[in-house]
Design a protein around this motif. Structure first.
Motif, PDB file in Angstrom:
ATOM      1  N   PRO A  23       0.810  -1.222   0.000  1.00  0.00           N
ATOM      2  CA  PRO A  23       0.000   0.000   0.000  1.00  0.00           C
ATOM      3  C   PRO A  23       0.844   1.273   0.000  1.00  0.00           C
ATOM      4  O   PRO A  23       1.925   1.332   0.594  1.00  0.00           O
ATOM      5  CB  PRO A  23      -0.815  -0.119   1.289  1.00  0.00           C
ATOM      6  N   ASP A  27      -2.710   4.322   2.903  1.00  0.00           N
ATOM      7  CA  ASP A  27      -3.541   3.188   2.521  1.00  0.00           C
ATOM      8  C   ASP A  27      -3.216   1.942   3.349  1.00  0.00           C
ATOM      9  O   ASP A  27      -2.189   1.872   4.034  1.00  0.00           O
ATOM     10  CB  ASP A  27      -3.358   2.855   1.040  1.00  0.00           C
ATOM     11  N   ALA A  28      -4.109   0.953   3.238  1.00  0.00           N
ATOM     12  CA  ALA A  28      -3.899  -0.346   3.868  1.00  0.00           C
ATOM     13  C   ALA A  28      -4.402  -1.435   2.935  1.00  0.00           C
ATOM     14  O   ALA A  28      -5.387  -1.246   2.216  1.00  0.00           O
ATOM     15  CB  ALA A  28      -4.620  -0.427   5.210  1.00  0.00           C
ATOM     16  N   VAL A  30      -6.148  -5.033   2.991  1.00  0.00           N
ATOM     17  CA  VAL A  30      -6.927  -5.833   3.929  1.00  0.00           C
ATOM     18  C   VAL A  30      -7.269  -7.178   3.314  1.00  0.00           C
ATOM     19  O   VAL A  30      -7.427  -7.307   2.094  1.00  0.00           O
ATOM     20  CB  VAL A  30      -8.224  -5.103   4.359  1.00  0.00           C
ATOM     21  N   VAL A  66      -6.379  -6.396   8.670  1.00  0.00           N
ATOM     22  CA  VAL A  66      -5.328  -5.596   8.044  1.00  0.00           C
ATOM     23  C   VAL A  66      -4.109  -6.477   7.780  1.00  0.00           C
ATOM     24  O   VAL A  66      -3.631  -7.189   8.673  1.00  0.00           O
ATOM     25  CB  VAL A  66      -4.945  -4.396   8.936  1.00  0.00           C
ATOM     26  N   VAL A  69       0.233  -1.911   5.870  1.00  0.00           N
ATOM     27  CA  VAL A  69      -0.115  -0.494   5.878  1.00  0.00           C
ATOM     28  C   VAL A  69       0.985   0.313   5.206  1.00  0.00           C
ATOM     29  O   VAL A  69       2.163  -0.066   5.216  1.00  0.00           O
ATOM     30  CB  VAL A  69      -0.355   0.035   7.309  1.00  0.00           C
ATOM     31  N   VAL A  73       0.419   5.727   8.190  1.00  0.00           N
ATOM     32  CA  VAL A  73      -0.775   5.121   8.790  1.00  0.00           C
ATOM     33  C   VAL A  73      -0.507   4.817  10.259  1.00  0.00           C
ATOM     34  O   VAL A  73       0.435   4.084  10.590  1.00  0.00           O
ATOM     35  CB  VAL A  73      -1.176   3.832   8.048  1.00  0.00           C
ATOM     36  N   LYS A  77      -2.886  -1.371  12.297  1.00  0.00           N
ATOM     37  CA  LYS A  77      -1.632  -2.092  12.099  1.00  0.00           C
ATOM     38  C   LYS A  77      -1.952  -3.490  11.591  1.00  0.00           C
ATOM     39  O   LYS A  77      -3.088  -3.982  11.756  1.00  0.00           O
ATOM     40  CB  LYS A  77      -0.838  -2.157  13.397  1.00  0.00           C
ATOM     41  N   PRO A  78      -0.991  -4.183  10.975  1.00  0.00           N
ATOM     42  CA  PRO A  78      -1.241  -5.553  10.524  1.00  0.00           C
ATOM     43  C   PRO A  78      -1.752  -6.433  11.663  1.00  0.00           C
ATOM     44  O   PRO A  78      -1.248  -6.375  12.786  1.00  0.00           O
ATOM     45  CB  PRO A  78       0.127  -6.006  10.023  1.00  0.00           C
ATOM     46  N   THR A 123      -7.067  -2.920  -1.547  1.00  0.00           N
ATOM     47  CA  THR A 123      -6.490  -1.748  -0.902  1.00  0.00           C
ATOM     48  C   THR A 123      -7.588  -0.732  -0.606  1.00  0.00           C
ATOM     49  O   THR A 123      -8.473  -0.489  -1.428  1.00  0.00           O
ATOM     50  CB  THR A 123      -5.430  -1.111  -1.816  1.00  0.00           C
ATOM     51  N   ALA A 126      -6.736   3.808   4.802  1.00  0.00           N
ATOM     52  CA  ALA A 126      -6.702   3.307   6.174  1.00  0.00           C
ATOM     53  C   ALA A 126      -7.660   4.073   7.088  1.00  0.00           C
ATOM     54  O   ALA A 126      -8.164   3.515   8.073  1.00  0.00           O
ATOM     55  CB  ALA A 126      -5.285   3.384   6.725  1.00  0.00           C
TER      56      ALA A 126
END
Length: 342
Positions: A23, A27-28, A30, A66, A69, A73, A77-78, A123, A126
């Protein structure tokens, strides 16, 4: 990776997509676990949703995790589990500047204007992720539906001494009922489907219901009798039916508020004298706001909202194309269908 695309009305197909890249800033990426199916998806399938464009990957009611990231962001978090606020706003227009992000002038809804969540990975900004450490993926996927009802109730702002009349006991109507209950208002629900009204009584504890026979004069008389002639302080039409939306103002009492949550492409023709005589207020209700997502998550976490009765049907994504048309049939008793992506 596999995804489900609605190529044109009534024509799903499975497609192959590359996995998303790392990302970018803000952005993230997911991983999608659950996708709720709602009236917008059904209308898009039938070609009756005015904002829907084709071909499109549907899916905007999402429970996700997630995966990665981008720079800058800090809110996720992941590994975080989250609900997705699927209303992508520009942050620059007049509506956004005034906090009305649900009405962004350049608005894009996931799964409607741009591709949504019927795919394993995608994507998203976030800032559109709302984290919970307690909710399941299915509960997270219900947050958006509940947001529609909360926003409608916030628009009309019923008091505890008022009557809220909900027309249409589908998922959006049910979400309106949830928050009318929290407001302490008296609730009366009308639908053409007795099975849905039974659900309202037995699962949601709302005992006052009207089974409509489709004759306006009869329905108005029944409602008038139930309210001792006062009619509704707040009337919410959650049907998306032009006929119902036009008729709904007949149930609005003096100085009452009418909220249209459903969307129709058909013209709405109203007779002005009754509106004027009762000094009604008419409102549209569109989408939901970020703080409403936050409130819903906290209410579910705190046991104030019971999501258990909502999900009546489930299917893995691999079976969606075959089973989706059956969910359109009233006799199947679908309240909320959930697609299992992972």
């Amino acid at each position: 990776m596999k995804a489900i695309q609605l190529e044109q009305p009534k024509a799903f197909r499975e497609i192959d997509l590359p996995e998303p890249a790392h990302p970018g800033p803000g952005d993230a990426v997911v991983r999608v676990f659950r996708v709720g199916v709602c009236g917008t998806d059904y209308s898009g399938y039938l070609g009756k949703m005015p904002f829907f464009s084709y071909p499109r990957i549907p899916g905007h009611e999402l429970g996700v995790e997630v995966v990665a990231v981008g720079d800058g962001v800090t809110n996720v978090k992941p590994g975080d589990k989250a609900a997705v606020e699927p209303y992508i706003n520009c942050q620059r227009c007049y509506s956004c500047a005034r906090g009305h992000t649900n009405c962004c002038e350049n608005h894009l809804t996931l799964g409607v204007h741009v591709d949504g969540g019927l795919r394993p990975l995608f994507t998203v900004p976030a800032r559109k992720l709302h984290v919970s450490t307690k909710l399941t993926f299915e509960q997270l996927a219900l947050v958006e539906t509940l947001g529609i009802g909360l926003h409608a109730i916030n628009r009309s702002n019923p008091r505890a001494d008022e009557t809220v009349f909900v027309i249409g006991a589908g998922p959006i109507g049910l979400s309106v009922i949830e928050f009318a209950k929290l407001a302490g208002a008296r609730i009366i629900v009308m639908d053409l489907n007795e099975q849905r009204l039974a659900f309202v009584r037995e699962k949601m504890g709302v005992t006052e219901t009207i089974l409509s026979k489709g004759v306006l004069e009869d329905d108005v008389k029944t409602f008038t009798d139930l309210t001792d002639g006062k009619l509704g302080n707040v009337v919410v039409d959650a049907t998306g039916s032009a006929r119902s939306m036009v008729s709904a103002y007949n149930f609005v009492g003096f100085t009452g508020r009418l909220v249209w949550v459903g969307i129709t492409q058909d013209p709405l023709t109203l007779t002005q004298p009754l509106m004027h005589r009762r000094e009604m207020t008419f409102m549209a209700s569109r989408n939901a706001l970020s703080h409403e997502f936050t409130r819903i998550i906290r209410l579910i976490e705190g046991g104030m909202l019971d999501t258990q009765p909502w999900i009546t049907h489930r299917a893995p994504m691999s079976e969606l194309i075959g089973v989706f048309p059956t969910w359109l049939k009233p006799e199947t008793g679908v309240v909320k269908a959930m697609v299992e992506v992972n």
